[in-house]
Design an enzyme around this catalytic site. Structure first.
Site, short mmCIF file in Angstrom:
data_model
loop_
_atom_site.label_atom_id
_atom_site.label_comp_id
_atom_site.label_asym_id
_atom_site.label_seq_id
_atom_site.Cartn_x
_atom_site.Cartn_y
_atom_site.Cartn_z
N GLU A 35 0.86 -1.19 0.00
CA GLU A 35 0.00 0.00 0.00
C GLU A 35 0.89 1.24 0.00
O GLU A 35 1.90 1.28 0.71
CB GLU A 35 -0.91 -0.05 1.24
CG GLU A 35 -1.57 1.26 1.63
CD GLU A 35 -2.50 1.83 0.55
OE1 GLU A 35 -3.22 1.06 -0.11
OE2 GLU A 35 -2.47 3.07 0.36
N GLN A 36 0.48 2.26 -0.75
CA GLN A 36 1.31 3.46 -0.84
C GLN A 36 1.27 4.31 0.43
O GLN A 36 2.23 4.99 0.76
CB GLN A 36 0.88 4.30 -2.03
CG GLN A 36 -0.54 4.87 -1.91
CD GLN A 36 -0.94 5.71 -3.11
OE1 GLN A 36 -0.16 5.93 -4.02
NE2 GLN A 36 -2.17 6.18 -3.13
N ARG A 109 -16.42 2.68 6.66
CA ARG A 109 -15.41 2.06 5.79
C ARG A 109 -14.15 1.68 6.56
O ARG A 109 -13.52 0.66 6.28
CB ARG A 109 -15.04 3.02 4.64
CG ARG A 109 -16.18 3.28 3.69
CD ARG A 109 -15.78 4.31 2.65
NE ARG A 109 -14.84 3.74 1.72
CZ ARG A 109 -15.11 3.49 0.44
NH1 ARG A 109 -16.29 3.76 -0.06
NH2 ARG A 109 -14.21 2.97 -0.34
N TYR A 218 -27.36 7.57 5.90
CA TYR A 218 -27.63 6.40 6.74
C TYR A 218 -26.67 6.38 7.94
O TYR A 218 -25.61 7.01 7.92
CB TYR A 218 -27.52 5.10 5.93
CG TYR A 218 -26.24 4.91 5.15
CD1 TYR A 218 -25.13 4.32 5.71
CD2 TYR A 218 -26.15 5.33 3.83
CE1 TYR A 218 -23.97 4.14 4.98
CE2 TYR A 218 -24.99 5.15 3.08
CZ TYR A 218 -23.91 4.55 3.66
OH TYR A 218 -22.75 4.37 2.95
N ASP A 298 -11.75 -1.20 -8.56
CA ASP A 298 -11.91 0.04 -9.33
C ASP A 298 -10.83 0.20 -10.40
O ASP A 298 -11.04 0.91 -11.40
CB ASP A 298 -11.85 1.26 -8.40
CG ASP A 298 -13.20 1.57 -7.78
OD1 ASP A 298 -14.13 0.76 -7.92
OD2 ASP A 298 -13.32 2.64 -7.14
C1 LIG Z 1 -19.59 8.60 -3.27
C2 LIG Z 1 -19.29 7.11 -3.32
C3 LIG Z 1 -20.07 6.21 -2.59
C4 LIG Z 1 -19.82 4.82 -2.69
N1 LIG Z 1 -20.62 3.95 -2.00
C5 LIG Z 1 -20.44 2.61 -2.15
C6 LIG Z 1 -21.28 1.68 -1.47
O1 LIG Z 1 -22.19 2.08 -0.71
N2 LIG Z 1 -21.09 0.34 -1.68
C7 LIG Z 1 -20.09 -0.12 -2.51
O2 LIG Z 1 -19.96 -1.36 -2.68
N3 LIG Z 1 -19.25 0.74 -3.15
C8 LIG Z 1 -19.41 2.09 -2.99
N4 LIG Z 1 -18.58 2.96 -3.62
C9 LIG Z 1 -17.50 2.43 -4.46
C10 LIG Z 1 -16.30 2.00 -3.63
O3 LIG Z 1 -15.89 3.05 -2.80
C11 LIG Z 1 -15.14 1.59 -4.55
O4 LIG Z 1 -15.61 0.81 -5.60
C12 LIG Z 1 -14.11 0.77 -3.75
O5 LIG Z 1 -13.53 1.57 -2.75
C13 LIG Z 1 -13.02 0.24 -4.70
O6 LIG Z 1 -12.07 -0.46 -3.94
P1 LIG Z 1 -10.61 -0.71 -4.54
O7 LIG Z 1 -9.88 -1.46 -3.48
O8 LIG Z 1 -10.72 -1.27 -5.91
O9 LIG Z 1 -10.00 0.74 -4.72
P2 LIG Z 1 -9.65 1.84 -3.62
O10 LIG Z 1 -10.62 1.79 -2.49
O11 LIG Z 1 -9.50 3.12 -4.34
O12 LIG Z 1 -8.25 1.36 -3.03
C14 LIG Z 1 -7.06 1.50 -3.79
C15 LIG Z 1 -5.88 1.45 -2.83
O13 LIG Z 1 -4.69 1.43 -3.60
C16 LIG Z 1 -3.78 2.36 -3.06
N5 LIG Z 1 -2.92 2.79 -4.16
C17 LIG Z 1 -3.25 3.61 -5.20
N6 LIG Z 1 -2.20 3.75 -6.02
C18 LIG Z 1 -1.18 3.01 -5.50
C19 LIG Z 1 0.15 2.76 -5.91
N7 LIG Z 1 0.66 3.31 -7.04
N8 LIG Z 1 0.93 1.95 -5.14
C20 LIG Z 1 0.43 1.38 -3.99
N9 LIG Z 1 -0.85 1.60 -3.56
C21 LIG Z 1 -1.64 2.40 -4.31
C22 LIG Z 1 -4.64 3.46 -2.48
O14 LIG Z 1 -3.95 4.24 -1.51
C23 LIG Z 1 -5.79 2.66 -1.90
O15 LIG Z 1 -5.53 2.22 -0.59
C24 LIG Z 1 -18.78 4.35 -3.52
C25 LIG Z 1 -17.96 5.26 -4.21
C26 LIG Z 1 -18.21 6.63 -4.12
C27 LIG Z 1 -17.32 7.60 -4.88
#
Ligand SMILES: Cc1cc2nc3c(=O)[nH]c(=O)nc-3n(C[C@H](O)[C@H](O)[C@H](O)COP(=O)(O)OP(=O)(O)OC[C@H]3O[C@@H](n4cnc5c(N)ncnc54)[C@H](O)[C@@H]3O)c2cc1C
Length: 395
Positions: A35-36, A109, A218, A298
């Site tokens: 993690e960064q 979260r 909520y 994502d």
């Molecule tokens: C307003 C809003 C409301 C939402 N509500 C919901 C909900 O109710 N339910 C739901 O299921 N989803 C919801 N989502 C979507 C959800 O937040 C995301 O889909 C989810 O967080 C994606 O997880 P992830 O681990 O793929 O990415 P992220 O959560 O973005 O995690 C990525 C991680 O990678 C790290 N990182 C980035 N670049 C690097 C790098 N170069 N080197 C090392 N580490 C790095 C970051 O620091 C981070 O910790 C919502 C989104 C938004 C914007």
């Protein structure tokens, strides 16, 4: 494949990367997650977990911790923005559990990430590293290598890029196609419940529907905090980042004329805890795999939040990649099965999430009935047992 002989490097310690670390390490795979940030942390906000997500978490053994930290909302309530008239109510709790066999929760979260990270730490074959920002990766025959800004490097049989919507690694190996601003700006606040009107401290979620705007609110943390996302249609997002501090007056001006209870909620936001986000997604990719590098969460499929499915899709990805590695006889064939299983489903959710803007920002019809339409394939999907590979190509 025999998990014990496999090594996987995960970049990104968000909900997607951490769920993948847990699922893979439980399957016997050696995992190193980078993690960064200086620590594993999430933004101060709530998240809705639908049954397709909680089913995965329960399978991974964190169901009890989840239930202890989450709220099980009785219903989703829809109200008109100006006079609070009820424009729909969808039962959740028992009704959802009976229908889909898994609960619907609201949780902070940070609490979700903490319980996942705790479970990963208890796995002797998983290692977690912070302060490692990946800068580039490459694929060589039979392995993938990642370089970090601090000079470190690591190689493994498989690299999972879980580095979020603005993924460095995706841009590095697969495509330069950037996520696009989708004409919606969101303010996110987390407000102490003490002193707020009863209509906003209910255990049910409340969606306030207005023209070109809506607010979802909520409770989390035993009802001590109310999470809200206030979303407004905007032509442009001119900020140079996608997550910016905002001010109370900015959000109250934006929602001027809304019901007193909404205004009370917005006004009670701690001044240093209000953030503004541009909402981005990207047209579905047709490839998530480059040699031994694969995208997850994502990084693979950023979507608008209107179906609360972003994290849920990341958890499903984590479960499916684990099952594909277990079932296949090579990493290549597992990655091909992973992609085949996930591309169609996530593409449909991206498209459907875009379509939900009309549901929440137009004052017509019964909102609960409109939302209920075709939720079954979303909530009913079982990443733990569904067909994988070519047979799993449906939503
Ligand atoms: C307003 C809003 C409301 C939402 N509500 C919901 C909900 O109710 N339910 C739901 O299921 N989803 C919801 N989502 C979507 C959800 O937040 C995301 O889909 C989810 O967080 C994606 O997880 P992830 O681990 O793929 O990415 P992220 O959560 O973005 O995690 C990525 C991680 O990678 C790290 N990182 C980035 N670049 C690097 C790098 N170069 N080197 C090392 N580490 C790095 C970051 O620091 C981070 O910790 C919502 C989104 C938004 C914007």
């Amino acid at each position: 494949m025999d998990g014990d002989s496999l090594e996987v490097v995960i970049v990104g310690g968000g909900i997607g990367g951490m769920t993948a670390a847990l699922a893979l390490s439980q399957a016997g795979v050696s995992v190193r997650l980078y993690e960064q940030a200086p620590q594993f942390s999430e933004i101060g906000a709530g998240i809705m977990l639908t049954p397709n997500a909680t089913r995965v978490l329960i399978h991974l053994g964190v169901g009890a911790a989840l239930a202890a930290n989450a709220i099980r909302p009785p219903a989703s309530i829809y109200r008109r923005y100006d006079n609070a008239e009820l424009v729909g109510e969808a039962p959740l709790a028992d009704v959802i559990e009976k229908k889909y066999g898994a609960p619907y929760f609201h949780i902070h979260r940070t609490d979700l990430l903490d319980l996942l990270a705790g479970a990963v730490r208890s796995q002797s074959n998983a290692q977690l590293f912070t302060n490692h920002r990946a800068t580039e990766c490459r694929h060589e025959t039979g392995k993938a290598t990642v370089n970090f800004a601090n000079g470190a490097t690591d190689s493994a049989d498989l690299l999972l890029a879980c580095d979020g919507v603005h993924s460095t690694l995706r841009a590095n190996v697969l495509t330069s196609a950037q996520p696009r601003f989708r004409g919606q700006v969101a303010w996110r606040g987390l407000v102490p419940a003490d002193g707020l009107p009863a209509s906003v401290t209910t255990e049910s979620s409340v969606v306030w529907i207005g023209p070109d705007r809506h607010i979802v609110q909520y409770a989390v943390r035993n009802g001590s905090l109310v999470n809200y996302v206030a979303i407004a249609a905007k032509d442009e997002w001119e900020e140079d980042g996608w997550n910016r501090p905002s001010t109370i007056s900015e959000v109250t001006d934006e929602f001027e004329g809304w019901h007193d209870d909404v205004v009370a909620l917005l006004r009670a936001t701690p001044a240093d805890a209000l953030y503004k986000w541009g909402l981005f997604d990207r047209d579905p990719l047709d490839c998530w795999v480059f040699g031994r590098v694969a995208l997850l969460g994502d990084a693979a499929h950023p979507m608008l939040p209107f179906m609360a499915q972003g994290s849920a899709m990341a958890m499903e990805d984590a479960m499916i990649i684990t099952r594909c590695l277990d079932a296949a006889d090579s990493v290549e064939s597992a990655l091909s099965d992973y992609q085949a299983t996930r591309l169609g489903r996530t593409a449909q959710i991206i498209t459907r999430s875009r379509g939900q803007t009309n549901l929440y920002q137009k004052l017509t019809g019964n909102k609960a009935e409109q939302r209920a339409q075709s939720l079954d394939p979303v909530f009913g999907y079982d990443a733990v047992t569904c067909p994988i590979g070519r047979e799993g190509e449906t939503i």
